[in-house]
Design an enzyme around this catalytic site. Structure first.
Site, short mmCIF file in Angstrom:
data_model
loop_
_atom_site.label_atom_id
_atom_site.label_comp_id
_atom_site.label_asym_id
_atom_site.label_seq_id
_atom_site.Cartn_x
_atom_site.Cartn_y
_atom_site.Cartn_z
N LYS A 70 2.65 -22.86 -25.17
CA LYS A 70 1.83 -23.19 -23.99
C LYS A 70 0.99 -21.97 -23.67
O LYS A 70 1.39 -20.84 -23.94
CB LYS A 70 2.74 -23.53 -22.80
CG LYS A 70 2.05 -24.32 -21.72
CD LYS A 70 1.98 -25.81 -22.02
CE LYS A 70 1.13 -26.55 -21.03
NZ LYS A 70 1.20 -28.00 -21.20
N ASP A 126 -4.68 -29.18 -20.66
CA ASP A 126 -3.65 -29.41 -19.64
C ASP A 126 -4.40 -29.38 -18.30
O ASP A 126 -5.63 -29.59 -18.27
CB ASP A 126 -2.56 -28.34 -19.72
CG ASP A 126 -1.34 -28.66 -18.86
OD1 ASP A 126 -0.60 -29.60 -19.18
OD2 ASP A 126 -1.12 -27.99 -17.83
P1 NDP Z 1 -5.79 -32.75 -14.44
O1 NDP Z 1 -6.30 -31.37 -14.27
O2 NDP Z 1 -6.64 -33.77 -15.09
O3 NDP Z 1 -5.30 -33.34 -13.03
C1 NDP Z 1 -4.34 -32.69 -12.28
C2 NDP Z 1 -4.15 -33.45 -10.99
O4 NDP Z 1 -3.06 -32.89 -10.28
C3 NDP Z 1 -5.36 -33.34 -10.05
O5 NDP Z 1 -5.42 -34.51 -9.28
C4 NDP Z 1 -4.99 -32.14 -9.19
O6 NDP Z 1 -5.60 -32.11 -7.92
C5 NDP Z 1 -3.50 -32.34 -9.04
N1 NDP Z 1 -2.84 -31.05 -8.82
C6 NDP Z 1 -2.83 -29.98 -9.65
N2 NDP Z 1 -2.14 -28.97 -9.11
C7 NDP Z 1 -1.72 -29.42 -7.91
C8 NDP Z 1 -0.95 -28.85 -6.87
N3 NDP Z 1 -0.47 -27.60 -6.97
N4 NDP Z 1 -0.70 -29.62 -5.77
C9 NDP Z 1 -1.16 -30.88 -5.67
N5 NDP Z 1 -1.90 -31.47 -6.63
C10 NDP Z 1 -2.17 -30.75 -7.73
O7 NDP Z 1 -4.39 -32.58 -15.23
P2 NDP Z 1 -3.61 -33.64 -16.11
O8 NDP Z 1 -3.75 -34.99 -15.52
O9 NDP Z 1 -3.99 -33.42 -17.52
O10 NDP Z 1 -2.10 -33.12 -15.96
C11 NDP Z 1 -1.24 -33.55 -14.91
C12 NDP Z 1 0.20 -33.22 -15.27
O11 NDP Z 1 0.55 -33.86 -16.51
C13 NDP Z 1 0.49 -31.74 -15.46
O12 NDP Z 1 1.83 -31.48 -15.05
C14 NDP Z 1 0.41 -31.57 -16.97
O13 NDP Z 1 1.15 -30.46 -17.44
C15 NDP Z 1 1.04 -32.88 -17.43
N6 NDP Z 1 0.70 -33.27 -18.79
C16 NDP Z 1 -0.60 -33.49 -19.16
C17 NDP Z 1 -0.88 -33.89 -20.45
C18 NDP Z 1 -2.26 -34.27 -20.86
O14 NDP Z 1 -2.40 -34.85 -21.95
N7 NDP Z 1 -3.29 -34.04 -20.07
C19 NDP Z 1 0.19 -33.98 -21.48
C20 NDP Z 1 1.53 -33.82 -20.96
C21 NDP Z 1 1.74 -33.43 -19.67
P3 NDP Z 1 -6.89 -31.16 -7.66
O15 NDP Z 1 -8.03 -31.88 -8.31
O16 NDP Z 1 -6.97 -31.05 -6.18
O17 NDP Z 1 -6.56 -29.85 -8.33
#
Ligand code: NDP
Length: 477
Positions: A157, A197
């Site tokens: 990571k 991510d």
């Molecule tokens: P994105 O950046 O596309 O979206 C993240 C979302 O989570 C946004 O809505 C963001 O809000 C919100 N968010 C992030 N940090 C916080 C926080 N501290 N408090 C509240 N809301 C928060 O990320 P992904 O959708 O790609 O990833 C989401 C999760 O899934 C993560 O845990 C990631 O590790 C996991 N994941 C993702 C994969 C992938 O293929 N993308 C694969 C496996 C796991 P805002 O816009 O306000 O920041």
């Protein structure tokens, strides 16, 4: 120095620990708990100031210790001790210039955690909260997750404490190029293959891949999540969210139930959340919430596909706030600075970030009648929440199984890049669906308990066995 209470130079056999662990019946639950506590003391001591990493190791160790109690080979070769130590942590400076011409500096990392079963593989996260503890927890988890997919991928990571929010495209490009200028010397298509991510989507991957190609003069599959025009795989964007829903569907099917008509609470509004919502709608369920770091939106009758498409554009292209959806749609309300866990629902799919469901949230959800929690984000439930769900017999799908579809299709992107071919969406969708079903079956195989399937135990043990056996084969490397 002692490990598991064994002095340096003394084997676990001669210490009596292995003798006592030779058969499950010989090792009482109390003894296993004591070994686990001693192991965790060592982990805490060696990783000061890294609570997320310690939390992730505990979650795995608590389920793996009982499994290996009667398997001395794993103790003798110090498998769990070695697994909790990354093979390499690289930390570096990222200087870049903002639009006003000021020089800015961020810190970047790549944690190359475990390459026992394949090249390091895992995403890159750009978020101000990123630190070594968070990346070590994610790299550790990734090792088991990648093992569960059945594909030859090790765990890694990376990321930076950079906040892409409010930055112009050119600022993001300059940052990504500077990040890759250093990272490129540590990665390669057979060494370490990063992906996206939080904060790293198609735009960032494009900038980083372009810089890698320019410096190395090589067009190889060194990153996944690429655009379709330059080696990306169809279905990669959808894979994590769709895969999470397929996993939940398998859990329900195993309990002779299904998603149709179920009310689903989703957090986040990024890649994972919006695709999970889309698949829930396709299967006849009702996604009623989404969120971002500013609060959550609620639509009692369930979002429709048109609304999800609008939210995708809002977050991905306009980079707006989720509160704007409440202004756009009359049936949507917004609650500021709050998470959706107080809303009543049958299923929860947390899809934002780590530790977003606390023990207190879990209690509220349980009293509201939640039946199933599928962790689509990484470690979204804190330890107290996990314990509460398990104690209340809520079906609990852990992240390393539920969200493995993302890295699974990334693995398929690597295969397509190596063979210089491109599969069509239907083929990849079938592969994703059957991969999630295989992962579910592995969890059932290793997670059977007298109270039904413990998916946490099943995922941890199934993921552990393959990596551990490869490490045994190599000797102490
Ligand atoms: P994105 O950046 O596309 O979206 C993240 C979302 O989570 C946004 O809505 C963001 O809000 C919100 N968010 C992030 N940090 C916080 C926080 N501290 N408090 C509240 N809301 C928060 O990320 P992904 O959708 O790609 O990833 C989401 C999760 O899934 C993560 O845990 C990631 O590790 C996991 N994941 C993702 C994969 C992938 O293929 N993308 C694969 C496996 C796991 P805002 O816009 O306000 O920041």
């Amino acid at each position: 120095m002692t490990v598991l209470g064994v002095k340096k130079g003394q084997s676990l056999h001669s210490s009596g620990i292995i003798g006592g662990m030779m058969s499950k019946s010989n090792v009482s639950e109390a003894k296993t708990k004591e070994y686990l506590e001693r192991y965790m003391e060592g982990v805490k001591k060696r990783n000061p100031g890294e609570p997320e990493f310690v939390q992730a190791v505990y979650e795995v160790a608590a389920t793996v210790f009982p499994y290996i109690a009667d398997k001395p080979q794993y103790h003798e070769m110090q498998i769990l001790e070695r697994m909790a130590e990354p093979e390499r942590v690289i930390s570096f400076r990222i200087p870049w210039t903002d639009d006003e011409g000021h020089i800015r500096t961020n810190r970047g990392w790549r944690v190359q955690f475990n390459s026992a079963i394949g090249p390091y593989k895992g995403g890159i996260r750009f978020h101000p909260s990123v630190n070594q503890s968070i990346l070590k927890f994610l790299g550790f988890e990734q090792t088991f997750k990648n093992s569960l997919t059945g594909l030859p991928m090790g765990g890694g990571k990376g990321g930076a404490n950079f906040n892409p929010k409010g930055k112009s495209d050119l600022e993001v490009m300059r940052f990504c190029q500077s990040f890759m200028t250093e990272l490129q010397r540590h990665i390669g298509e057979d060494t370490d293959v990063p992906a996206g991510d939080i904060g790293v989507g198609g735009r960032e991957i494009g900038y980083m891949f372009g810089q890698y190609k320019r410096i190395n003069n090589k067009f190889v599959g060194v990153l996944t999540g690429k655009g379709l025009e330059f080696g990306g795989s169809k279905m990669r964007t959808e894979a994590t969210g769709y895969g999470a829903v397929f996993f939940a569907q398998n859990m329900l099917k195993h309990a002779k139930d299904n998603i149709e008509g179920k009310t689903v609470l989703i957090s986040g509004s990024g890649n994972v959340a919006t695709h999970a919502a889309e698949k829930i709608i396709a299967l006849g369920g009702k996604p009623v919430t989404l969120s971002d770091s500013g609060g959550f939106i609620h639509c009692e009758k369930g979002f429709d596909q048109e609304q999800i498409d609008w939210i995708k554009k809002l977050k991905d292209i306009r980079r707006g706030r989720i509160s704007e959806a409440a202004k756009e749609f009359s049936n949507v309300s917004f609650t500021e600075n709050s998470r959706p866990w107080g809303v009543t629902g049958d299923i929860a799919i947390p899809s934002a970030t780590q530790n977003e469901i606390s023990g207190q949230d879990a209690k509220v959800m349980i009293s509201n009648g939640i039946q199933l929690v599928a962790e689509a984000a990484n470690m979204p439930c804190d330890q107290e929440a996990v314990d509460s769900f398990l104690a209340a017999n809520v079906k609990f799908g852990p992240a390393k199984a539920v969200n493995a579809g993302g890295v699974g299709v990334s693995g398929l992107e690597m295969s397509q890049n190596s063979a210089r071919i491109a599969w069509d969406s239907d083929h990849l969708a079938k592969l994703l669906e059957s991969m999630m079903s295989d992962i579910h079956n592995s969890c059932v195989e290793y997670g059977q308990t007298k109270n039904g399937v413990n998916y946490l135990q099943g995922a941890n043990v199934a993921g552990f066995v393959k990596v551990a056996d490869a490490m045994l084969a190599y000797g102490h490397v």
